[in-house]
Motif scaffolding. Sequence first.
Motif, PDB file in Angstrom:
ATOM      1  N   UNK A  87     -53.496  63.161 -64.344  1.00  0.00           N
ATOM      2  CA  UNK A  87     -53.195  62.208 -63.277  1.00  0.00           C
ATOM      3  C   UNK A  87     -51.996  61.345 -63.656  1.00  0.00           C
ATOM      4  N   UNK A  89     -50.818  58.523 -62.378  1.00  0.00           N
ATOM      5  CA  UNK A  89     -51.023  57.067 -62.413  1.00  0.00           C
ATOM      6  C   UNK A  89     -51.675  56.600 -63.708  1.00  0.00           C
ATOM      7  N   UNK A  90     -52.701  57.334 -64.130  1.00  0.00           N
ATOM      8  CA  UNK A  90     -53.374  56.973 -65.379  1.00  0.00           C
ATOM      9  C   UNK A  90     -52.412  57.156 -66.547  1.00  0.00           C
ATOM     10  N   UNK A  92     -49.208  56.818 -66.493  1.00  0.00           N
ATOM     11  CA  UNK A  92     -48.294  55.669 -66.467  1.00  0.00           C
ATOM     12  C   UNK A  92     -48.914  54.473 -67.187  1.00  0.00           C
ATOM     13  N   UNK A  93     -50.192  54.228 -66.914  1.00  0.00           N
ATOM     14  CA  UNK A  93     -50.866  53.082 -67.537  1.00  0.00           C
ATOM     15  C   UNK A  93     -51.028  53.284 -69.042  1.00  0.00           C
ATOM     16  N   UNK A  94     -51.169  54.540 -69.477  1.00  0.00           N
ATOM     17  CA  UNK A  94     -51.317  54.811 -70.913  1.00  0.00           C
ATOM     18  C   UNK A  94     -49.993  54.666 -71.648  1.00  0.00           C
ATOM     19  N   UNK A  95     -48.901  54.612 -70.912  1.00  0.00           N
ATOM     20  CA  UNK A  95     -47.600  54.470 -71.559  1.00  0.00           C
ATOM     21  C   UNK A  95     -47.041  55.775 -72.085  1.00  0.00           C
ATOM     22  N   UNK A  96     -47.504  56.918 -71.573  1.00  0.00           N
ATOM     23  CA  UNK A  96     -46.984  58.203 -72.052  1.00  0.00           C
ATOM     24  C   UNK A  96     -45.816  58.713 -71.219  1.00  0.00           C
ATOM     25  N   UNK A  97     -45.418  57.948 -70.210  1.00  0.00           N
ATOM     26  CA  UNK A  97     -44.281  58.333 -69.382  1.00  0.00           C
ATOM     27  C   UNK A  97     -43.251  57.206 -69.434  1.00  0.00           C
ATOM     28  N   UNK A  99     -40.374  55.445 -67.460  1.00  0.00           N
ATOM     29  CA  UNK A  99     -39.885  55.385 -66.088  1.00  0.00           C
ATOM     30  C   UNK A  99     -38.733  54.397 -66.017  1.00  0.00           C
TER      31      UNK A  99
END
Lengths: 132, 691
Positions: A87, A89-90, A92-97, A99
């Motif tokens: 997912x 969105x999740x 993004x929150x984990x900081x693995x992307x 942006x």
Amino acid sequence: MSPTARRPRTDRIQAFFEELASKGHEPLLHRATGTVRLDLRTDDAVEHWALSFVKGDISVSRRNARADASVGMERKLFEGMVKGTVNLNAALLRGVIDVHGDLGLVFALDRLLPGPPRSRASFLERQQELVP
Amino acid sequence: MSTDVVKILDGNTFVVSDGRGDIEASLTDPTGLFSFDTRFLSHWVLTVNGERLDALSTDDLQYFEARFFLVPGTGTVYVDADLSVIRRRVVANGFHEELVILNHGAEPVDLEVRIDAASDFADLFEVKDALKKKGVYETVVGEDSLQLVYRRQTFERSTWITASASASYDEDGLTFTATVAGHGRWTTELVVTTDQAGAELIRRGRSGPAQRTRVAEHMAKDLERWVDGAPRLECDNDELKVTYRRSLVDLAALRFVAPILPGHSLPAAGLPWFMTMFGRDSIFTSLQALPFTPDLAATTLRALGARQGTRLDDFRDEDPGRILHEMRYGEMTAFEERPHSPYYGCADATPLYVVLLDEYERWTGDTRLVRELEYEARAALAWIDEYADLQGNGYISYKRRNEKTGLENQCWKDSWDSISFRDGTLPGFPRATCELQGYAYDAKVRGARLARKVWRDVGLADRLEKEAADLKRRFNRDFWVEDGGYFAVAIDEQGRQVDSLTSNNGHLLWSGIVDKSKAKSVAGHLLSSRLFSGWGVRTLATGEGRFNPIGYHVGTVWPFDNSFIAWGLRRYGFKREAAQIAEGILAAAEFFDGRLPEAFGGYPRAMTKYPVQYPTACSPQAWSTGAPLLFLRTMLGLEPIGDHLVVDPALPETIGRMELLDIPGRWGRIDAFGRGRVDTAGADRRSRGGT
């Protein structure tokens, strides 16, 4: 442009973008306008995909293009996204992307991603049961 | 929570401290500095020369600002201190705290001022459910800063602490040493900043300027603009004016900038647990506030539309076209230990989305937004028929697909025992609760209007109208409890009527799904002693198996619920009854200084004389804050008809004369006047029969 990274024979990511390109239009994105670039990392290279949206019209290119938003991540992670098992969105929150730029375009990209294949299958099963 | 708890907030950043300004949180209590669902400070304690301080007084200056007047602890009630300490705290991406120490003596004094600081970086869900952390902590002591860090794989959250005066920093906090001259003062400004490395999603959602000195000024101006932009209330009843102002200010406090729409705000649901985007709460609050601050509705519609479901995802209970239930940004959501990224498990927000869009257009005439959101509105309407009819019986039902962490009850009464038969037994799933059918009916009727008027799609309009009429006919047959003369709260998985008498009947009036011939009986039940406590309509009637006057959804009175019930009564012409409910809830508000709690006890008014607050109720809560606004609308009988605003007042006598000036809408600005003529004392007498 030739791909710079080695890819398995059946390349889900390539297939995903090819399908988008052949579709050419997605009403879900009617509000999005701009270019979002994906920088997909493997051990030895970065693979670029640029998606341009104009009110639902989509064009795809493999250029390291200037973009209104860029999204960087491990290639494997994005492979999970196009499969529907990861997912965005999740992640993004984990900081693995990483942006940069217009976040709205990143959410537009998210709208193109499928859900988990199992969820689709179980929906179809439930529909079957409802048929009298 | 004790009474000396001080809460200040800005969007979804908030600080909850004790009356001294100190924070000493345990895992399970929601004190501390929170931002985007993570606690960034769990410990923040001030000492002067090794002593804790005592509070002389605390001022909540504004919702974003508090001031604490303190003296060094004496351990006795006798205070004769030579020192005063003033802490002034403003929330902004963390908080700024101005510390002033005054020496009242003639001699200079040496001071050691110490702040102990720590953070557990708890996810709000962990605080709620008392769960353990899985990552590692680090503390970085710098020359002029202290950084508290939490990491779990790539997930990182940190808190920066700095001060304007020079200090020595250590692992547990910072210490200032100073000499203050006789009759002199010493001051410093502490800045606590929250950082969410890599989480770009969150950075974008932040609001407010970065310069420390201007924060309070900027926010005060913004609040002033907000209050000035809303209609002005003039009335004989001063308490109502207090309640109105409180509602406007609390609504301002609960505004929240979603990362998806920077620069625009929509209402978050409530402090402390629900400072985030909720489909249902944001929509209901926007509906309540429409005649006052229509921009909230526009932002709510845009933000929820941008995150509308696009795929089937069982973990998130997501379907194409479904409007989200709740969005969260904390660690448990990031690692998919909770499904809120976002979570879609609610069955009412989707039809209500169309209801809000139509109501918004009726007030504002903003057809541009209706065109802009045509795709989203059509997808919402399609969801009702294609994904929500789980039983194949033509009704919206819900049953969670995420059986571990999804929500069982996907209607507004979302606690485990909220839907029951008369004898108290609970039905199985899927459940088709009655108000969902009302919302679906209303969505189809309103969708048809928008299709005809704005989207110019006569085919769709005709189809929706036909479906609505069919739904109404079936509903009045299938849900009507013959021996009770009201509507069942639900149809269960076996097709049985769940036959208890509930406040949901009022929502049915609001939606217009009730046959005219049945409305009188329904209204009678709502104002009967079994449902009406004298303060308001109970969630569940007395005499039902699960009735409990302090049961969350099984006997308490919810101001939000009542505001829609009153609107529903007016819709069917029951002006007196609507005024009765308005009088009760607004009278209750006076006991809470104008700030209505989420819920209060369902005891008869005649018995308790004051409304008993529900123990763990959230406050301020957006839809309670919005309730007085909607009551003003219903009491004045404000209704947009074409390009005009119709005013048809029916006010309780206790309100006296009332003027609402400069009501914004497609007409520009209009004033409405009314005078209280409805005698509401009778129902109070009647309610004494209740238990």
